[in-house]
Motif scaffolding. Sequence first.
Motif, mmCIF file in Angstrom:
data_model
loop_
_atom_site.group_PDB
_atom_site.id
_atom_site.type_symbol
_atom_site.label_atom_id
_atom_site.label_comp_id
_atom_site.label_asym_id
_atom_site.label_seq_id
_atom_site.Cartn_x
_atom_site.Cartn_y
_atom_site.Cartn_z
ATOM 1 N N ARG A 9 0.863 -1.188 0.000
ATOM 2 C CA ARG A 9 0.000 0.000 0.000
ATOM 3 C C ARG A 9 0.893 1.229 0.000
ATOM 4 O O ARG A 9 1.814 1.358 0.808
ATOM 5 C CB ARG A 9 -0.915 0.030 1.227
ATOM 6 C CG ARG A 9 -1.931 -1.079 1.255
ATOM 7 C CD ARG A 9 -2.861 -1.037 0.077
ATOM 8 N NE ARG A 9 -3.946 -0.116 0.318
ATOM 9 C CZ ARG A 9 -4.789 0.270 -0.614
ATOM 10 N NH1 ARG A 9 -4.689 -0.170 -1.837
ATOM 11 N NH2 ARG A 9 -5.753 1.104 -0.338
ATOM 12 N N VAL A 10 0.610 2.138 -0.921
ATOM 13 C CA VAL A 10 1.386 3.368 -1.066
ATOM 14 C C VAL A 10 0.413 4.538 -1.094
ATOM 15 O O VAL A 10 -0.574 4.513 -1.831
ATOM 16 C CB VAL A 10 2.221 3.334 -2.373
ATOM 17 C CG1 VAL A 10 2.909 4.663 -2.608
ATOM 18 C CG2 VAL A 10 3.240 2.218 -2.326
ATOM 19 N N GLN A 11 0.700 5.548 -0.283
ATOM 20 C CA GLN A 11 -0.092 6.783 -0.308
ATOM 21 C C GLN A 11 0.635 7.795 -1.183
ATOM 22 O O GLN A 11 1.843 7.980 -1.055
ATOM 23 C CB GLN A 11 -0.248 7.365 1.082
ATOM 24 C CG GLN A 11 -1.059 6.524 2.023
ATOM 25 C CD GLN A 11 -1.083 7.111 3.423
ATOM 26 O OE1 GLN A 11 -0.148 7.771 3.841
ATOM 27 N NE2 GLN A 11 -2.171 6.855 4.141
ATOM 28 N N ILE A 12 -0.095 8.442 -2.071
ATOM 29 C CA ILE A 12 0.452 9.536 -2.862
ATOM 30 C C ILE A 12 0.136 10.807 -2.094
ATOM 31 O O ILE A 12 -1.034 11.099 -1.815
ATOM 32 C CB ILE A 12 -0.155 9.562 -4.270
ATOM 33 C CG1 ILE A 12 0.146 8.237 -4.987
ATOM 34 C CG2 ILE A 12 0.352 10.762 -5.052
ATOM 35 C CD1 ILE A 12 -0.573 8.063 -6.297
ATOM 36 N N MET A 78 3.607 2.222 3.180
ATOM 37 C CA MET A 78 3.172 1.656 4.453
ATOM 38 C C MET A 78 3.602 0.199 4.497
ATOM 39 O O MET A 78 3.012 -0.653 3.839
ATOM 40 C CB MET A 78 1.663 1.812 4.586
ATOM 41 C CG MET A 78 1.260 3.275 4.646
ATOM 42 S SD MET A 78 -0.504 3.532 4.491
ATOM 43 C CE MET A 78 -0.725 3.216 2.755
ATOM 44 N N LYS A 79 4.656 -0.070 5.254
ATOM 45 C CA LYS A 79 5.232 -1.407 5.321
ATOM 46 C C LYS A 79 4.366 -2.318 6.182
ATOM 47 O O LYS A 79 3.568 -1.862 6.991
ATOM 48 C CB LYS A 79 6.653 -1.318 5.869
ATOM 49 C CG LYS A 79 7.572 -0.504 4.954
ATOM 50 C CD LYS A 79 8.858 -0.108 5.596
ATOM 51 C CE LYS A 79 9.715 -1.277 5.941
ATOM 52 N NZ LYS A 79 11.038 -0.903 6.441
ATOM 53 N N GLY A 80 4.525 -3.624 5.987
ATOM 54 C CA GLY A 80 3.707 -4.603 6.674
ATOM 55 C C GLY A 80 3.894 -4.656 8.177
ATOM 56 O O GLY A 80 3.032 -5.143 8.906
ATOM 57 N N ASP A 81 5.019 -4.131 8.690
ATOM 58 C CA ASP A 81 5.273 -4.187 10.132
ATOM 59 C C ASP A 81 4.709 -2.978 10.887
ATOM 60 O O ASP A 81 5.017 -2.764 12.049
ATOM 61 C CB ASP A 81 6.771 -4.329 10.398
ATOM 62 C CG ASP A 81 7.585 -3.160 9.857
ATOM 63 O OD1 ASP A 81 6.995 -2.235 9.271
ATOM 64 O OD2 ASP A 81 8.822 -3.184 10.015
ATOM 65 N N GLY A 82 3.900 -2.157 10.204
ATOM 66 C CA GLY A 82 3.284 -1.007 10.851
ATOM 67 C C GLY A 82 4.073 0.281 10.723
ATOM 68 O O GLY A 82 3.623 1.322 11.158
ATOM 69 N N THR A 83 5.257 0.217 10.131
ATOM 70 C CA THR A 83 6.046 1.432 9.928
ATOM 71 C C THR A 83 5.804 1.951 8.515
ATOM 72 O O THR A 83 5.217 1.282 7.677
ATOM 73 C CB THR A 83 7.553 1.159 10.119
ATOM 74 O OG1 THR A 83 7.970 0.195 9.141
ATOM 75 C CG2 THR A 83 7.845 0.638 11.510
ATOM 76 N N SER A 84 6.269 3.160 8.260
ATOM 77 C CA SER A 84 6.140 3.729 6.920
ATOM 78 C C SER A 84 7.441 4.444 6.534
ATOM 79 O O SER A 84 8.237 4.787 7.402
ATOM 80 C CB SER A 84 4.954 4.689 6.842
ATOM 81 O OG SER A 84 5.192 5.833 7.642
ATOM 82 N N ARG A 85 7.595 4.642 5.254
ATOM 83 C CA ARG A 85 8.783 5.317 4.732
ATOM 84 C C ARG A 85 8.329 6.269 3.631
ATOM 85 O O ARG A 85 7.560 5.893 2.759
ATOM 86 C CB ARG A 85 9.757 4.295 4.172
ATOM 87 C CG ARG A 85 11.003 4.913 3.632
ATOM 88 C CD ARG A 85 12.038 3.886 3.452
ATOM 89 N NE ARG A 85 12.259 3.261 4.759
ATOM 90 C CZ ARG A 85 13.386 2.718 5.127
ATOM 91 N NH1 ARG A 85 14.393 2.666 4.315
ATOM 92 N NH2 ARG A 85 13.518 2.176 6.318
ATOM 93 N N THR A 86 8.805 7.509 3.663
ATOM 94 C CA THR A 86 8.451 8.485 2.640
ATOM 95 C C THR A 86 9.497 8.467 1.542
ATOM 96 O O THR A 86 10.692 8.588 1.821
ATOM 97 C CB THR A 86 8.335 9.899 3.257
ATOM 98 O OG1 THR A 86 7.342 9.859 4.288
ATOM 99 C CG2 THR A 86 7.940 10.915 2.217
#
Length: 90
Positions: A9-12, A78-86
Amino acid sequence: MRAGDLRHRVQIITKTVTRNATGEEVLTYPVTATVWARVDVLGGSETISQQQAAATITHTVMLRYYASLEPTMRLNWMKGDGTSRTLVIH
């Protein structure tokens, strides 16, 4: 591209400049869309220049055609472990 390959899942997100009550510019990145994508981590590097550390991680992101995607936008993975990276679009 097969739909099964798009498993992340990726947010723009879009850069928006507004002004607060005192007239100062406030930079925000509201979510424009949330899409399925394939994110591949290619590698990374770390350099130290003028006593400042800078890390670079390179990724490849594949997503279905999105007509209004621009280089000024960013991707929030949105990574599977609950973290995210921009990720910055280049």
